[in-house]
Design an enzyme around this catalytic site. Structure first.
Site, PDB file in Angstrom:
ATOM      1  N   LYS A 122       0.849  -1.203   0.000  1.00  0.00           N
ATOM      2  CA  LYS A 122       0.000   0.000   0.000  1.00  0.00           C
ATOM      3  C   LYS A 122       0.878   1.244   0.000  1.00  0.00           C
ATOM      4  CE  LYS A 122      -3.929  -2.091   2.425  1.00  0.00           C
ATOM      5  NZ  LYS A 122      -4.699  -2.095   3.687  1.00  0.00           N
ATOM      6  N   SER A 133      -1.464   0.738   6.658  1.00  0.00           N
ATOM      7  CA  SER A 133      -1.710  -0.309   7.644  1.00  0.00           C
ATOM      8  C   SER A 133      -2.615  -1.379   7.067  1.00  0.00           C
ATOM      9  CB  SER A 133      -2.361   0.343   8.871  1.00  0.00           C
ATOM     10  OG  SER A 133      -2.563  -0.589   9.892  1.00  0.00           O
ATOM     11  N   ASP A 134      -2.549  -2.562   7.647  1.00  0.00           N
ATOM     12  CA  ASP A 134      -3.478  -3.624   7.296  1.00  0.00           C
ATOM     13  C   ASP A 134      -3.699  -4.504   8.516  1.00  0.00           C
ATOM     14  OD1 ASP A 134      -4.776  -4.606   4.614  1.00  0.00           O
ATOM     15  OD2 ASP A 134      -4.339  -6.381   5.827  1.00  0.00           O
ATOM     16  N   THR A 135      -4.905  -5.048   8.621  1.00  0.00           N
ATOM     17  CA  THR A 135      -5.291  -5.884   9.760  1.00  0.00           C
ATOM     18  C   THR A 135      -5.886  -7.183   9.260  1.00  0.00           C
ATOM     19  OG1 THR A 135      -5.741  -3.914  11.092  1.00  0.00           O
ATOM     20  CG2 THR A 135      -6.736  -5.972  11.853  1.00  0.00           C
TER      21      THR A 135
END
Length: 188
Positions: free
Chosen positions: A52, A67-69
């Site tokens: 990203k 960010s990623d979750t």
């Protein structure tokens, strides 16, 4: 002067950044989030945060946060449900069990790149079929890893949390603030 950019459309991440007192612009990335088979949850969130970040151009003085979750049950990543059946299966799998929520963060400027991830353990109460159906009918499971939002009605399923609650929401804000401080980026 530093220009802070949040590379996410998530209203939750935006709220957390505002809560911490930052002024920033929003510039989300449009990337293919397909993962290779066998990628661990911690590798997945760091990889996704990094791709990203690389998809968003920076100017000198910019600092970008992406960010990623993901939710992981028994080491398997539970993505965002695509339909009612998938949401139901995810919630049934989480019912009465513990799972892990991983959030990866990438902070990038023209001078440096920092990445990290957090892992938080979330314990669910046993869920009744009707409870799951009612929750799905709210529309809340869509666009949420594992099919629930801990900051919304999904909180009613949570028995306890071990680790950073805000990481489950989508951004480990306390750790992020410390990382930004080390890069001389401050709220205000």
């Amino acid at each position: 002067m530093t220009s802070l950019i949040l590379g996410s459309q998530s209203p939750r991440r935006k709220e957390l950044m505002e809560m911490a007192g930052y002024r920033f612009s929003v510039r989300p990335a449009d990337v293919d989030e397909t993962l290779e088979q066998g990628v661990s949850p911690m590798e997945a969130v760091v990889y996704l945060a990094e791709i990203k970040s690389k998809a968003i151009p920076l100017s000198k003085g910019d600092v970008l946060i992406t960010s990623d979750t993901v939710v992981s049950l028994d080491g398997e990543i539970l993505g965002k449900p695509v339909d009612e059946k998938e949401a139901k299966n995810s919630l049934k799998g989480l019912s009465g069990r513990a799972h892990e929520v991983y959030t990866g963060v990438c902070i990038r400027s023209s001078e440096e790149i920092r990445t990290f991830f957090t892992c938080t353990r979330v314990f669910f109460y046993p869920l009744e079929e009707e409870e799951i159906a009612d929750y799905i009918s709210t529309g809340e499971p869509w666009d949420k890893a594992g099919g629930y939002g801990i900051q919304g009605r999904g909180a009613l399923f949570v028995e306890k949390v071990e680790g950073d609650y805000y990481s489950v929401v989508g951004l480990p804000i306390a750790r992020l603030v410390r990382e930004l401080r080390e890069m001389n980026v401050f709220p205000g």
